[in-house]
Motif scaffolding. Structure first.
Motif, PDB file in Angstrom:
ATOM      1  N   THR A  21       0.837  -1.190   0.000  1.00 45.36           N
ATOM      2  CA  THR A  21       0.000   0.000   0.000  1.00 45.36           C
ATOM      3  C   THR A  21       0.875   1.243   0.000  1.00 45.36           C
ATOM      4  OG1 THR A  21      -1.774  -1.132   1.191  1.00 45.36           O
ATOM      5  CG2 THR A  21      -1.778   1.269   1.266  1.00 45.36           C
ATOM      6  N   CYS A  22       0.488   2.203  -0.785  1.00 44.45           N
ATOM      7  CA  CYS A  22       1.144   3.510  -0.805  1.00 44.45           C
ATOM      8  C   CYS A  22       0.094   4.528  -0.393  1.00 44.45           C
ATOM      9  CB  CYS A  22       1.691   3.821  -2.186  1.00 44.45           C
ATOM     10  SG  CYS A  22       2.328   5.501  -2.357  1.00 44.45           S
ATOM     11  N   THR A  23       0.309   5.142   0.756  1.00 43.41           N
ATOM     12  CA  THR A  23      -0.635   6.119   1.278  1.00 43.41           C
ATOM     13  C   THR A  23      -0.044   7.519   1.158  1.00 43.41           C
ATOM     14  OG1 THR A  23      -1.477   4.482   2.856  1.00 43.41           O
ATOM     15  CG2 THR A  23      -2.017   6.791   3.273  1.00 43.41           C
ATOM     16  N   ALA A  24      -0.859   8.417   0.659  1.00 46.18           N
ATOM     17  CA  ALA A  24      -0.390   9.775   0.417  1.00 46.18           C
ATOM     18  C   ALA A  24      -1.057  10.774   1.339  1.00 46.18           C
ATOM     19  CB  ALA A  24      -0.660  10.168  -1.031  1.00 46.18           C
ATOM     20  N   ALA A  33      -0.180  10.197 -11.785  1.00 47.48           N
ATOM     21  CA  ALA A  33       0.139   8.791 -11.993  1.00 47.48           C
ATOM     22  C   ALA A  33       0.927   8.300 -10.789  1.00 47.48           C
ATOM     23  CB  ALA A  33       0.970   8.617 -13.262  1.00 47.48           C
ATOM     24  N   THR A  34       0.636   7.097 -10.361  1.00 48.89           N
ATOM     25  CA  THR A  34       1.358   6.503  -9.244  1.00 48.89           C
ATOM     26  C   THR A  34       1.928   5.170  -9.679  1.00 48.89           C
ATOM     27  OG1 THR A  34      -0.193   7.511  -7.675  1.00 48.89           O
ATOM     28  CG2 THR A  34       1.224   5.758  -6.838  1.00 48.89           C
ATOM     29  N   ALA A  35       3.188   4.983  -9.416  1.00 49.88           N
ATOM     30  CA  ALA A  35       3.887   3.780  -9.883  1.00 49.88           C
ATOM     31  C   ALA A  35       4.556   3.068  -8.724  1.00 49.88           C
ATOM     32  CB  ALA A  35       4.927   4.160 -10.930  1.00 49.88           C
ATOM     33  N   TRP A  36       4.808   1.800  -8.938  1.00 50.49           N
ATOM     34  CA  TRP A  36       5.641   1.004  -8.053  1.00 50.49           C
ATOM     35  C   TRP A  36       6.921   0.646  -8.802  1.00 50.49           C
ATOM     36  CZ3 TRP A  36       4.821   0.219  -2.974  1.00 50.49           C
ATOM     37  CH2 TRP A  36       3.532   0.406  -2.478  1.00 50.49           C
ATOM     38  N   TYR A  37       8.034   0.914  -8.173  1.00 53.97           N
ATOM     39  CA  TYR A  37       9.336   0.499  -8.668  1.00 53.97           C
ATOM     40  C   TYR A  37       9.960  -0.406  -7.612  1.00 53.97           C
ATOM     41  CZ  TYR A  37       9.282   3.813 -12.536  1.00 53.97           C
ATOM     42  OH  TYR A  37       8.973   4.477 -13.699  1.00 53.97           O
ATOM     43  N   ARG A  38      10.863  -1.244  -8.050  1.00 58.66           N
ATOM     44  CA  ARG A  38      11.569  -2.089  -7.099  1.00 58.66           C
ATOM     45  C   ARG A  38      13.047  -2.106  -7.425  1.00 58.66           C
ATOM     46  NH1 ARG A  38       8.980  -7.982  -8.821  1.00 58.66           N
ATOM     47  NH2 ARG A  38       9.916  -8.127 -10.907  1.00 58.66           N
ATOM     48  N   GLN A  39      13.821  -2.338  -6.393  1.00 62.01           N
ATOM     49  CA  GLN A  39      15.267  -2.340  -6.599  1.00 62.01           C
ATOM     50  C   GLN A  39      15.936  -3.323  -5.661  1.00 62.01           C
ATOM     51  OE1 GLN A  39      17.236   1.503  -6.455  1.00 62.01           O
ATOM     52  NE2 GLN A  39      18.832   0.698  -7.810  1.00 62.01           N
ATOM     53  N   VAL A  40      16.867  -4.040  -6.221  1.00 56.57           N
ATOM     54  CA  VAL A  40      17.752  -4.922  -5.478  1.00 56.57           C
ATOM     55  C   VAL A  40      19.126  -4.275  -5.502  1.00 56.57           C
ATOM     56  CG1 VAL A  40      18.810  -7.200  -5.392  1.00 56.57           C
ATOM     57  CG2 VAL A  40      16.424  -6.952  -6.118  1.00 56.57           C
ATOM     58  N   PRO A  41      19.822  -4.230  -4.370  1.00 57.08           N
ATOM     59  CA  PRO A  41      21.160  -3.613  -4.364  1.00 57.08           C
ATOM     60  C   PRO A  41      22.043  -4.181  -5.457  1.00 57.08           C
ATOM     61  CG  PRO A  41      20.485  -4.080  -2.125  1.00 57.08           C
ATOM     62  CD  PRO A  41      19.437  -4.680  -3.026  1.00 57.08           C
ATOM     63  N   GLY A  42      22.648  -3.282  -6.208  1.00 61.16           N
ATOM     64  CA  GLY A  42      23.546  -3.699  -7.276  1.00 61.16           C
ATOM     65  C   GLY A  42      22.868  -3.936  -8.603  1.00 61.16           C
ATOM     66  N   LYS A  43      21.543  -3.854  -8.613  1.00 60.31           N
ATOM     67  CA  LYS A  43      20.812  -4.052  -9.854  1.00 60.31           C
ATOM     68  C   LYS A  43      20.047  -2.787 -10.225  1.00 60.31           C
ATOM     69  CE  LYS A  43      20.226  -9.066  -9.656  1.00 60.31           C
ATOM     70  NZ  LYS A  43      19.264 -10.197  -9.821  1.00 60.31           N
ATOM     71  N   LYS A  75      -9.352   6.503   0.619  1.00 63.16           N
ATOM     72  CA  LYS A  75      -8.224   6.507   1.546  1.00 63.16           C
ATOM     73  C   LYS A  75      -6.991   7.177   0.964  1.00 63.16           C
ATOM     74  CE  LYS A  75      -9.776   2.358   3.972  1.00 63.16           C
ATOM     75  NZ  LYS A  75      -9.463   0.979   4.388  1.00 63.16           N
ATOM     76  N   ASN A  76      -7.123   7.688  -0.270  1.00 62.26           N
ATOM     77  CA  ASN A  76      -6.005   8.366  -0.938  1.00 62.26           C
ATOM     78  C   ASN A  76      -4.768   7.476  -0.953  1.00 62.26           C
ATOM     79  OD1 ASN A  76      -5.094  10.611  -2.414  1.00 62.26           O
ATOM     80  ND2 ASN A  76      -4.123  11.510  -0.613  1.00 62.26           N
ATOM     81  N   CYS A  77      -4.960   6.263  -1.416  1.00 62.67           N
ATOM     82  CA  CYS A  77      -3.837   5.335  -1.485  1.00 62.67           C
ATOM     83  C   CYS A  77      -3.968   4.455  -2.723  1.00 62.67           C
ATOM     84  CB  CYS A  77      -3.752   4.472  -0.221  1.00 62.67           C
ATOM     85  SG  CYS A  77      -5.091   3.281  -0.023  1.00 62.67           S
ATOM     86  N   VAL A  78      -2.914   3.755  -3.034  1.00 61.26           N
ATOM     87  CA  VAL A  78      -2.950   2.741  -4.070  1.00 61.26           C
ATOM     88  C   VAL A  78      -2.427   1.438  -3.474  1.00 61.26           C
ATOM     89  CG1 VAL A  78      -2.693   4.350  -5.988  1.00 61.26           C
ATOM     90  CG2 VAL A  78      -0.657   3.294  -4.971  1.00 61.26           C
ATOM     91  N   HIS A  79      -2.914   0.345  -4.004  1.00 60.77           N
ATOM     92  CA  HIS A  79      -2.487  -0.971  -3.557  1.00 60.77           C
ATOM     93  C   HIS A  79      -1.837  -1.708  -4.712  1.00 60.77           C
ATOM     94  CE1 HIS A  79      -4.829  -0.450   0.094  1.00 60.77           C
ATOM     95  NE2 HIS A  79      -5.904  -0.196  -0.635  1.00 60.77           N
ATOM     96  N   LEU A  80      -0.925  -2.580  -4.373  1.00 60.91           N
ATOM     97  CA  LEU A  80      -0.379  -3.515  -5.340  1.00 60.91           C
ATOM     98  C   LEU A  80      -0.501  -4.905  -4.719  1.00 60.91           C
ATOM     99  CD1 LEU A  80       1.078  -4.115  -8.014  1.00 60.91           C
ATOM    100  CD2 LEU A  80       3.246  -3.889  -6.768  1.00 60.91           C
TER     101      LEU A  80
END
Length: 124
Positions: A21-24, A33-43, A75-80
């Motif tokens: 959940t991303c709550t604003a 627009a609301t996005a989800w990004y992901r990151q692994v260290p070194g990538k 709730k002014n949020c987005v879910h993934l």
């Protein structure tokens, strides 16, 4: 000033599910627009999903069929919602607000808002 807080990360076994959940606060998410990004260290940071201000949703190929993004305007949020999780889904997931959806744009842009992230660990 928009402030974003991610929640819902944790440790889950492969095949399991999580709902991020991303709550604003400070502004309405449905104006952006609301996005989800992901990151692994070194990538390289990877765009996972994005919901545009017209509610059109985009997913990266690796999560299509396993992820559902949705907006909760009350709730002014987005879910993934992520199902059938795989070890390769392990990463820190960040909520990003900007004026457009472009998952390939994985670098911070002027005008972006980023949360601090929530960690997802999928054990095999």
């Amino acid at each position: 000033q928009l402030h974003l807080v991610e929640s819902g990360g944790g440790l889950v076994q492969a095949g399991g599910s999580l709902r991020l959940t991303c709550t604003a606060t400070g502004d309405r998410l449905d104006d952006y627009a609301t996005a989800w990004y992901r990151q692994v260290p070194g990538k390289e940071r990877e765009g996972v999903s994005c919901i545009a201000n017209d509610d059109k949703i985009h997913y990266t190929d690796s999560v299509k069929g396993r992820a559902i993004m949705a907006r909760d305007k009350t709730k002014n949020c987005v879910h993934l919602q992520m199902d059938k999780l795989k070890p390769e889904d392990t990463a820190t997931y960040f909520c990003v607000v900007r004026s457009y959806c472009l998952l390939s744009q994985n670098r911070m842009q002027v005008g972006d808002y980023w949360g601090l992230g929530t960690e997802v660990t999928v054990s095999s």
